[in-house]
Design a protein around this motif. Structure first.
Motif, mmCIF file in Angstrom:
data_model
loop_
_atom_site.group_PDB
_atom_site.id
_atom_site.type_symbol
_atom_site.label_atom_id
_atom_site.label_comp_id
_atom_site.label_asym_id
_atom_site.label_seq_id
_atom_site.Cartn_x
_atom_site.Cartn_y
_atom_site.Cartn_z
ATOM 1 N N VAL A 1 28.327 1.579 -51.418
ATOM 2 C CA VAL A 1 29.471 0.696 -51.208
ATOM 3 C C VAL A 1 30.631 1.077 -52.105
ATOM 4 O O VAL A 1 31.784 1.153 -51.659
ATOM 5 C CB VAL A 1 29.068 -0.776 -51.441
ATOM 6 C CG1 VAL A 1 30.291 -1.687 -51.331
ATOM 7 C CG2 VAL A 1 28.001 -1.207 -50.436
ATOM 8 N N LEU A 2 30.343 1.331 -53.379
ATOM 9 C CA LEU A 2 31.409 1.572 -54.359
ATOM 10 C C LEU A 2 31.547 3.041 -54.750
ATOM 11 O O LEU A 2 32.282 3.372 -55.667
ATOM 12 C CB LEU A 2 31.179 0.708 -55.600
ATOM 13 C CG LEU A 2 31.161 -0.803 -55.328
ATOM 14 C CD1 LEU A 2 30.814 -1.575 -56.585
ATOM 15 C CD2 LEU A 2 32.506 -1.266 -54.785
ATOM 16 N N ARG A 3 30.820 3.919 -54.089
ATOM 17 C CA ARG A 3 30.945 5.367 -54.267
ATOM 18 C C ARG A 3 30.863 5.799 -55.734
ATOM 19 O O ARG A 3 31.580 6.679 -56.191
ATOM 20 C CB ARG A 3 32.253 5.866 -53.643
ATOM 21 C CG ARG A 3 32.344 5.664 -52.143
ATOM 22 C CD ARG A 3 33.464 6.456 -51.548
ATOM 23 N NE ARG A 3 33.233 7.891 -51.695
ATOM 24 C CZ ARG A 3 34.205 8.796 -51.729
ATOM 25 N NH1 ARG A 3 35.468 8.411 -51.672
ATOM 26 N NH2 ARG A 3 33.927 10.075 -51.839
ATOM 27 N N GLY A 4 29.996 5.137 -56.469
ATOM 28 C CA GLY A 4 29.772 5.510 -57.858
ATOM 29 C C GLY A 4 30.748 4.901 -58.838
ATOM 30 O O GLY A 4 30.589 5.063 -60.056
ATOM 31 N N ALA B 1 34.883 -13.112 -47.923
ATOM 32 C CA ALA B 1 36.254 -12.846 -47.470
ATOM 33 C C ALA B 1 36.771 -11.610 -48.189
ATOM 34 O O ALA B 1 36.291 -11.255 -49.273
ATOM 35 C CB ALA B 1 37.164 -14.044 -47.756
ATOM 36 N N GLU B 2 37.757 -10.974 -47.604
ATOM 37 C CA GLU B 2 38.370 -9.816 -48.256
ATOM 38 C C GLU B 2 38.942 -10.185 -49.617
ATOM 39 O O GLU B 2 39.067 -9.337 -50.490
ATOM 40 C CB GLU B 2 39.487 -9.249 -47.370
ATOM 41 C CG GLU B 2 39.008 -8.583 -46.096
ATOM 42 C CD GLU B 2 38.381 -7.217 -46.335
ATOM 43 O OE1 GLU B 2 38.351 -6.763 -47.495
ATOM 44 O OE2 GLU B 2 37.907 -6.615 -45.353
ATOM 45 N N SER C 1 35.144 -6.428 -51.902
ATOM 46 C CA SER C 1 33.896 -5.802 -51.431
ATOM 47 C C SER C 1 32.813 -6.818 -51.049
ATOM 48 O O SER C 1 31.674 -6.424 -50.758
ATOM 49 C CB SER C 1 33.328 -4.827 -52.474
ATOM 50 O OG SER C 1 34.202 -3.740 -52.680
ATOM 51 N N SER C 2 33.149 -8.096 -51.005
ATOM 52 C CA SER C 2 32.116 -9.099 -50.736
ATOM 53 C C SER C 2 31.528 -8.970 -49.338
ATOM 54 O O SER C 2 30.342 -9.244 -49.123
ATOM 55 C CB SER C 2 32.663 -10.516 -50.949
ATOM 56 O OG SER C 2 33.689 -10.830 -50.018
ATOM 57 N N GLY D 1 32.276 -14.752 -55.440
ATOM 58 C CA GLY D 1 33.394 -14.850 -56.360
ATOM 59 C C GLY D 1 33.852 -13.451 -56.725
ATOM 60 O O GLY D 1 33.211 -12.459 -56.394
ATOM 61 N N ASN D 2 34.977 -13.375 -57.392
ATOM 62 C CA ASN D 2 35.481 -12.096 -57.899
ATOM 63 C C ASN D 2 36.113 -12.390 -59.246
ATOM 64 O O ASN D 2 37.168 -13.007 -59.331
ATOM 65 C CB ASN D 2 36.493 -11.477 -56.933
ATOM 66 C CG ASN D 2 37.025 -10.141 -57.423
ATOM 67 O OD1 ASN D 2 38.220 -9.962 -57.602
ATOM 68 N ND2 ASN D 2 36.143 -9.181 -57.635
ATOM 69 N N ILE D 3 35.429 -11.981 -60.321
ATOM 70 C CA ILE D 3 35.811 -12.401 -61.668
ATOM 71 C C ILE D 3 36.458 -11.253 -62.430
ATOM 72 O O ILE D 3 35.890 -10.165 -62.542
ATOM 73 C CB ILE D 3 34.574 -12.920 -62.435
ATOM 74 C CG1 ILE D 3 33.925 -14.078 -61.668
ATOM 75 C CG2 ILE D 3 34.966 -13.340 -63.844
ATOM 76 C CD1 ILE D 3 34.824 -15.280 -61.450
ATOM 77 N N ASN D 4 37.646 -11.511 -62.927
ATOM 78 C CA ASN D 4 38.336 -10.524 -63.745
ATOM 79 C C ASN D 4 37.684 -10.424 -65.123
ATOM 80 O O ASN D 4 37.075 -11.376 -65.612
ATOM 81 C CB ASN D 4 39.807 -10.911 -63.910
ATOM 82 C CG ASN D 4 40.550 -10.872 -62.597
ATOM 83 O OD1 ASN D 4 40.468 -9.901 -61.866
ATOM 84 N ND2 ASN D 4 41.273 -11.938 -62.295
#
Length: 535
Positions: free
Chosen positions: A330-333, A383-384, A388-389, A430-433
């Motif tokens: 998913v995140l290509r490393g 959601a976008e 990447s969720s 969630g998406n946490i900074n």
């Protein structure tokens, strides 16, 4: 050995950031040799990177940048800021008492000094001769007003849980403030560098005007649409912003955001999925600005709602998520494996002794069977807006299908996601900074009464340990306590944190001056103050 022809702009960014962090020439060459770069090619790359950093900033020019989320709830009230869009705009027009630089060091901004002999009572000396955009002089009363707003329940500050440790804020004179805490906290200067603690003018009620002391003056603010700012010619810092003006808006579709950079319509497209690297890596129309921050997207299972209120359900998802698939595919490393707690291994308090949880679908199946939910459909909201969720959700869905667990992905629009679904839905992302200290992370996200307590985790023991670690001046003791708290979150909370993500922003090759910052992507959301356009 690789040659210089297949060395990408991503690699250039890594070398430039290493130089900024103070890496020696020998260390840099060793780093490139490990990556398969020949010594002669490495010397050429070093020369190019050094020249790029040594280039003189150019004054003038205007840029457009696009974030990934916007809504009518967009705000210029720093106390209520809740996502990257809000943070960028607040960084344009306001300042903080302190600031975290690219090395993660706490430096003074509006404060001239912050000192304490007991970590409980803090004396803050303020810079003089600073004015707000409307011409009002900056004084101690502005600091008192700004900090007290976080303590007022009617304001709805996003950092109220952190601010509650402040028992009083008072002006000693026009340029001196005394902050008294309920209990000692050696991290206070770093806490004051968070985006929410921007200083606003005393008595402000209309935040749509963006009246601050910052590098830009607000011209236009249309929530959910765009903002336009122009350079503050009366900015108090010797180094004023280089750009004449800056427009910021959102392009929620990632492909459209990337294409806008490639076409030159915008100069920065924020927070791209690593899958976009295939298009960007060797394209001369764009460069990659990559930051390893400790940012993460997490799957949250509310412990106070079905199905997460059943013993074992949250734990099952921790075994069901394939971390290596997310990291490599998913995140290509561009990620580091995480262990269901928010403290990355770059933090000095990271618990390296905590056993890494492995992918174990059979164990997950057993837990779900015991909980009586294996044959029930579980809906995951994604959601976008939560980076990447949707990909994470599909990884979970595929793994669940192999053990007979029904998982449905509830894909919702990015617009309104943070106000309508985050923290509220039974199973959601969630998406946490990144945050600079364990105390901030735990206070914001896991303290029993935290507004951002994503899984509804409650533990009196955890809350008391948080206070104990915060007040201790014994570093070894603090590390021990924070280590145990990481284990508690990993094993008890309903937050599944599979990896720490590198942030990828696509930028115009002409956009210079960006330095990775621990407070988030887009150079800690402060890029506009330091960026410049190559002639």
């Amino acid at each position: 050995m690789r040659d210089i022809t297949n060395w990408t702009s991503h690699d250039d960014t890594i070398v430039e950031n290493a130089i900024r962090r103070g890496a020696s020439r020998r260390e840099l060459l060793q780093m490139m040799l490990m990556g398969g770069i020949a010594l002669t090619a490495g010397s050429a790359i070093l020369g190019r990177a050094t020249s790029a950093l040594a280039a003189e900033p150019v004054k003038g020019g205007s840029i457009k940048a696009a974030g990934f989320a916007a809504s009518t709830a967009d705000t210029l009230d720093p106390a209520k800021a809740s996502n990257a869009t809000d943070y960028v705009r607040c960084c344009n027009v306001y300042n903080r008492l302190t600031f975290l630089n690219g090395q993660g060091e706490t430096v003074m901004e509006l404060a001239e000094s912050i000192e304490s002999s007991d970590a409980k009572v803090w004396n803050v000396k303020l810079r003089k001769g600073i004015t707000f955009h409307d011409g009002k002089s900056f004084t101690a009363e502005d600091v008192v007003f700004s900090l007290n707003r976080h303590l007022d329940p009617a304001v709805g500050s996003k950092v109220n849980a952190i601010a509650k440790q402040i028992s009083s804020v008072k002006a000693i004179d026009e340029s001196t403030v005394e902050i008294t805490l309920e209990a000692p906290n050696a991290d206070l200067p770093t806490i004051l560098a968070l985006h929410h603690f921007m200083i606003v003018a005393d008595g402000t009620t209309d935040f749509s005007k963006g009246n601050g002391t910052g590098p830009f003056v607000l011209e236009t603010f249309e929530p959910g649409v765009r903002s336009i700012v122009k350079r503050n010619e009366n900015y108090w810092k010797d180094q004023k912003a280089n750009l004449d003006s800056f427009e910021f808006f959102a392009i929620s579709d990632e492909t459209a955001r990337m294409n806008a950079v490639l076409s030159g319509d915008i100069q920065l497209g924020a927070n791209l999925n690593p899958r976009s690297l295939r298009v960007l890596e060797n394209n001369p129309a764009a460069a990659l600005f990559i930051s390893k921050l400790g940012t993460y997207t997490n799957l949250n299972i509310r412990l106070d709602m079905a199905p997460g209120d059943k013993t074992g359900v949250a734990e099952a998802f921790k075994y069901l998520i394939n971390r290596e698939t997310i990291q490599k595919s998913v995140l290509r490393g561009l990620a580091e494996i995480a262990n269901d707690h928010p403290v990355p291994d770059t933090n000095k308090y990271h618990n390296a002794e905590l056993k890494q949880r492995e992918y174990d679908p059979e164990r997950a199946k057993s837990l779900l069977e015991k909980a009586g939910v294996l044959n029930q459909e579980i809906r995951i909201t994604a959601a976008e807006a939560a980076s990447s969720s949707l990909d994470y959700a599909m990884v979970v869905q595929q793994a669940a299908s192999q053990i007979g667990q029904k998982v449905a992905i509830n894909r919702v629009p990015s617009d309104g996601y943070w106000s309508n679904h985050w923290v509220k839905d039974a199973v959601h992302f969630g998406n946490i900074n990144a945050r600079p200290t364990p105390d901030i992370l735990f206070s914001l996200l896991y303290k029993s009464d935290a507004a951002w307590n994503e899984s509804g985790y409650k533990s009196e023991k955890f809350d008391s340990m948080l206070l104990e670690a915060r007040g201790s001046l014994d570093e070894a003791k603090r590390k021990e306590i924070y280590g145990e708290m990481q284990a508690m979150v990993s094993n008890e909370a309903g937050t599944v944190i599979p990896v720490f993500m590198s942030n990828v922003d696509a930028v115009s090759p002409k956009l210079k001056g960006l330095v990775a910052n621990p407070l988030g992507g887009m150079a800690g959301y402060s890029f506009a103050e330091y960026a410049w356009l190559e002639a």
